[in-house]
Motif scaffolding. Sequence first.
Motif, PDB file in Angstrom:
ATOM      1  N   MET C   1      50.576  26.511  40.241  1.00 22.53           N
ATOM      2  CA  MET C   1      50.538  27.760  39.466  1.00 22.53           C
ATOM      3  C   MET C   1      49.107  28.115  39.069  1.00 22.53           C
ATOM      4  N   GLN C   2      48.420  27.095  38.566  1.00 14.60           N
ATOM      5  CA  GLN C   2      47.025  27.307  38.174  1.00 14.60           C
ATOM      6  C   GLN C   2      46.174  27.694  39.375  1.00 14.60           C
ATOM      7  N   VAL C   3      46.449  27.007  40.506  1.00 14.15           N
ATOM      8  CA  VAL C   3      45.673  27.291  41.719  1.00 14.15           C
ATOM      9  C   VAL C   3      45.886  28.734  42.138  1.00 14.15           C
ATOM     10  N   LEU C   4      47.125  29.223  41.946  1.00 13.89           N
ATOM     11  CA  LEU C   4      47.414  30.615  42.297  1.00 13.89           C
ATOM     12  C   LEU C   4      46.566  31.565  41.459  1.00 13.89           C
ATOM     13  N   PHE C   5      46.500  31.270  40.130  1.00 10.34           N
ATOM     14  CA  PHE C   5      45.674  32.107  39.256  1.00 10.34           C
ATOM     15  C   PHE C   5      44.226  32.088  39.705  1.00 10.34           C
ATOM     16  N   ALA C   6      43.745  30.875  40.066  1.00  6.26           N
ATOM     17  CA  ALA C   6      42.348  30.740  40.487  1.00  6.26           C
ATOM     18  C   ALA C   6      42.066  31.597  41.714  1.00  6.26           C
ATOM     19  N   ILE C   7      42.994  31.531  42.682  1.00  2.26           N
ATOM     20  CA  ILE C   7      42.790  32.316  43.909  1.00  2.26           C
ATOM     21  C   ILE C   7      42.846  33.799  43.602  1.00  2.26           C
ATOM     22  N   VAL C   8      43.756  34.188  42.693  1.00  2.00           N
ATOM     23  CA  VAL C   8      43.873  35.614  42.352  1.00  2.00           C
ATOM     24  C   VAL C   8      42.589  36.115  41.690  1.00  2.00           C
ATOM     25  N   ILE C   9      42.069  35.329  40.735  1.00  2.00           N
ATOM     26  CA  ILE C   9      40.848  35.776  40.039  1.00  2.00           C
ATOM     27  C   ILE C   9      39.674  35.847  41.009  1.00  2.00           C
ATOM     28  N   ALA C  10      39.502  34.792  41.854  1.00  2.00           N
ATOM     29  CA  ALA C  10      38.393  34.801  42.810  1.00  2.00           C
ATOM     30  C   ALA C  10      38.542  35.961  43.786  1.00  2.00           C
ATOM     31  N   GLY C  11      39.788  36.204  44.244  1.00  2.00           N
ATOM     32  CA  GLY C  11      40.022  37.304  45.166  1.00  2.00           C
ATOM     33  C   GLY C  11      39.732  38.652  44.531  1.00  2.00           C
ATOM     34  N   ALA C  12      40.116  38.783  43.224  1.00  2.00           N
ATOM     35  CA  ALA C  12      39.851  40.045  42.524  1.00  2.00           C
ATOM     36  C   ALA C  12      38.361  40.298  42.419  1.00  2.00           C
ATOM     37  N   LEU C  13      37.596  39.238  42.095  1.00  2.00           N
ATOM     38  CA  LEU C  13      36.150  39.418  41.979  1.00  2.00           C
ATOM     39  C   LEU C  13      35.527  39.745  43.335  1.00  2.00           C
ATOM     40  N   LEU C  14      36.015  39.106  44.402  1.00  2.00           N
ATOM     41  CA  LEU C  14      35.497  39.415  45.739  1.00  2.00           C
ATOM     42  C   LEU C  14      35.794  40.866  46.111  1.00  2.00           C
ATOM     43  N   GLY C  15      37.024  41.313  45.765  1.00  2.00           N
ATOM     44  CA  GLY C  15      37.393  42.694  46.052  1.00  2.00           C
ATOM     45  C   GLY C  15      36.525  43.671  45.279  1.00  2.00           C
ATOM     46  N   LEU C  16      36.253  43.312  43.991  1.00  2.00           N
ATOM     47  CA  LEU C  16      35.389  44.152  43.173  1.00  2.00           C
ATOM     48  C   LEU C  16      34.007  44.279  43.809  1.00  2.00           C
ATOM     49  N   ASN C  17      33.507  43.126  44.292  1.00  2.00           N
ATOM     50  CA  ASN C  17      32.201  43.118  44.951  1.00  2.00           C
ATOM     51  C   ASN C  17      32.183  44.017  46.169  1.00  2.00           C
ATOM     52  N   ALA C  18      33.241  43.898  47.015  1.00  2.00           N
ATOM     53  CA  ALA C  18      33.284  44.691  48.246  1.00  2.00           C
ATOM     54  C   ALA C  18      33.326  46.175  47.913  1.00  2.00           C
ATOM     55  N   TRP C  19      34.173  46.536  46.892  1.00  2.00           N
ATOM     56  CA  TRP C  19      34.311  47.946  46.548  1.00  2.00           C
ATOM     57  C   TRP C  19      32.998  48.499  46.016  1.00  2.00           C
ATOM     58  N   LEU C  20      32.361  47.759  45.093  1.00  2.00           N
ATOM     59  CA  LEU C  20      31.114  48.247  44.515  1.00  2.00           C
ATOM     60  C   LEU C  20      30.007  48.317  45.558  1.00  2.00           C
ATOM     61  N   TYR C  21      30.005  47.375  46.520  1.00  2.00           N
ATOM     62  CA  TYR C  21      28.977  47.407  47.552  1.00  2.00           C
ATOM     63  C   TYR C  21      29.107  48.649  48.415  1.00  2.00           C
ATOM     64  N   THR C  22      30.368  48.955  48.835  1.00  2.00           N
ATOM     65  CA  THR C  22      30.544  50.157  49.654  1.00  2.00           C
ATOM     66  C   THR C  22      30.250  51.413  48.848  1.00  2.00           C
ATOM     67  N   ALA C  23      30.656  51.433  47.570  1.00  2.00           N
ATOM     68  CA  ALA C  23      30.386  52.612  46.741  1.00  2.00           C
ATOM     69  C   ALA C  23      28.885  52.783  46.538  1.00  2.00           C
ATOM     70  N   ASN C  24      28.169  51.667  46.362  1.00  2.00           N
ATOM     71  CA  ASN C  24      26.730  51.726  46.176  1.00  2.00           C
ATOM     72  C   ASN C  24      26.046  52.238  47.432  1.00  2.00           C
ATOM     73  N   LYS C  25      26.547  51.795  48.584  1.00  2.00           N
ATOM     74  CA  LYS C  25      25.939  52.242  49.839  1.00  2.00           C
ATOM     75  C   LYS C  25      26.137  53.727  50.034  1.00  2.00           C
ATOM     76  N   LYS C  26      27.328  54.245  49.570  1.00  2.00           N
ATOM     77  CA  LYS C  26      27.594  55.663  49.797  1.00  2.00           C
ATOM     78  C   LYS C  26      26.789  56.538  48.859  1.00  2.00           C
ATOM     79  N   THR C  27      26.434  56.026  47.644  1.00  2.00           N
ATOM     80  CA  THR C  27      25.694  56.875  46.702  1.00  2.00           C
ATOM     81  C   THR C  27      24.314  57.127  47.260  1.00  2.00           C
ATOM     82  N   PRO C  28      23.915  58.402  47.369  1.00  2.00           N
ATOM     83  CA  PRO C  28      22.584  58.672  47.922  1.00  2.00           C
ATOM     84  C   PRO C  28      21.499  58.341  46.915  1.00  2.00           C
ATOM     85  N   VAL C  29      20.374  57.910  47.425  1.00  2.00           N
ATOM     86  CA  VAL C  29      19.234  57.647  46.582  1.00  2.00           C
ATOM     87  C   VAL C  29      18.726  58.983  46.048  1.00  2.00           C
TER      88      VAL C  29
END
Lengths: 241, 190, 60
Positions: C1-29
Amino acid sequence: MSESKKKRGFWSEMIYNNPVFGLYLGICSTLAITTTLNNAIGMGVAVIVVLTISNIVISLIAPLTPDEIHIPVYIVVIATLVTVVGMLMQAFTPELYSTLGTFIDLIVVNCIILGRAEAYACTNSVSDSARDGIMMGLSYTFSLLAMSLIRQVLGTGLLELSNPATNATIFSLRLIPEGFEIPVFTTQTGAFLTFALLAAGVAAIKNSDEKKAAEAEKAKAEAAKAAAQATAASVKAKEAA
Amino acid sequence: MNLLTLFLSALLINNVILSKFIGMCPFLGVSNKLSSAVGMGLAVIFVIFGASVLSWALYYYALVPLGLEYMKLICFILLIAAFVQFVQMFIKKTSPSLYKSLGIYLPLITTNCAVLYVALDNITQGYTFVETLVNSIAVPAGFMLVLVIFATIRERLAAADVPDAWKGNPIAFVVAAIMAIAFSAFSGLV
Amino acid sequence: MQVLFAIVIAGALLGLNAWLYTANKKTPVPEGCENLKPDCTGCGITDCALRKKEEEQSTL
């Protein structure tokens, strides 16, 4: 330029591509922990383990990771390895763990590991990446040993090594008599000064080799010019005759 | 713990660069000109403050209740990377002048030792929320202070006659050694 | 159960990173800032990803 890029021997490779004194990677931990030989060996072994295993894992998963997310994924791999190594150290070598402190966790942001992952492991085979990891790790450990040797011998006068798991002293030699050691080398100032000396040494070796290579090339160019002139003169002499 | 003591000790006595050796990489790379040093220093203050506060909140409100303290390192570094991306995007959208002065240094801070160090230190020392706020401002302020002093010295050093082997980083380390002696005099302050 | 939470939190942070990276790339300088590079000679030291580009350029 092509001469100096030839394959070099093991020791000269360690000096030229030295990650610490040549490329200035991972300086934070080098300055902070090199007060004793024990610390240097402990940190060196931890970095070798993390670097080799992370190189292997990253060379395996690199073809599968999409480009946007590759840096966070590599960071997760390295962070997991560092957490595991930290836990193992806490269990088996508690005193070493408490001396090294946060610097074990800071191996994650040590540029050697992420840098080699990005530059080498993601585009090379597993065995090549593993070998590269071991070589870079040994090179880093070698630099740590050099610095801590100077700092420990000059700063405390002792050359001491103890078993980290059992705290038993393996050997302890007093090289500088009591009262004649230079305690500044155990402080922050001494760390900066030792690092400056070693970095200047490596730069001096690189500079002198570059100068020799440049002079050799110049001599070759002049010899080639002289030979060309000699052949041109002999051709003219033959025509006149 | 007295907040003023905490502030002064993080700023001067246990200065993050000269006493703890954290953040040496930008210290060498960005200190050649005063303007870039100021820009980098401000960017670091902003990122460390935001990332440390968020990490503290993540630790005490998500990791501890679920019993996942061992995930601290992984979660903190991912949070820092995400935060830096977010700040860069925010600055791009709101202020071109701010982007010019400090936005360009932001990608350099993701793998900076200092950010992760402050985030971990707040947990290791068991600080409360207010203590975390004070520590997360004082440490990068100390970083910026030393960086700016160092940049002014290095600008003058560029015009001096330094031997070939010592040019660039080795002589910079000698300057850092002398600064370390100077800052160690603060240890009697509190 | 704990391992599931760990994977969910790590996955959420990775997803956040991917989303922010693509959003950052799209924002024009912001305009006028396209060609700005941080003015630091040793910046490859600080950022490992930037270091790879520096090394490639120096060996060209």
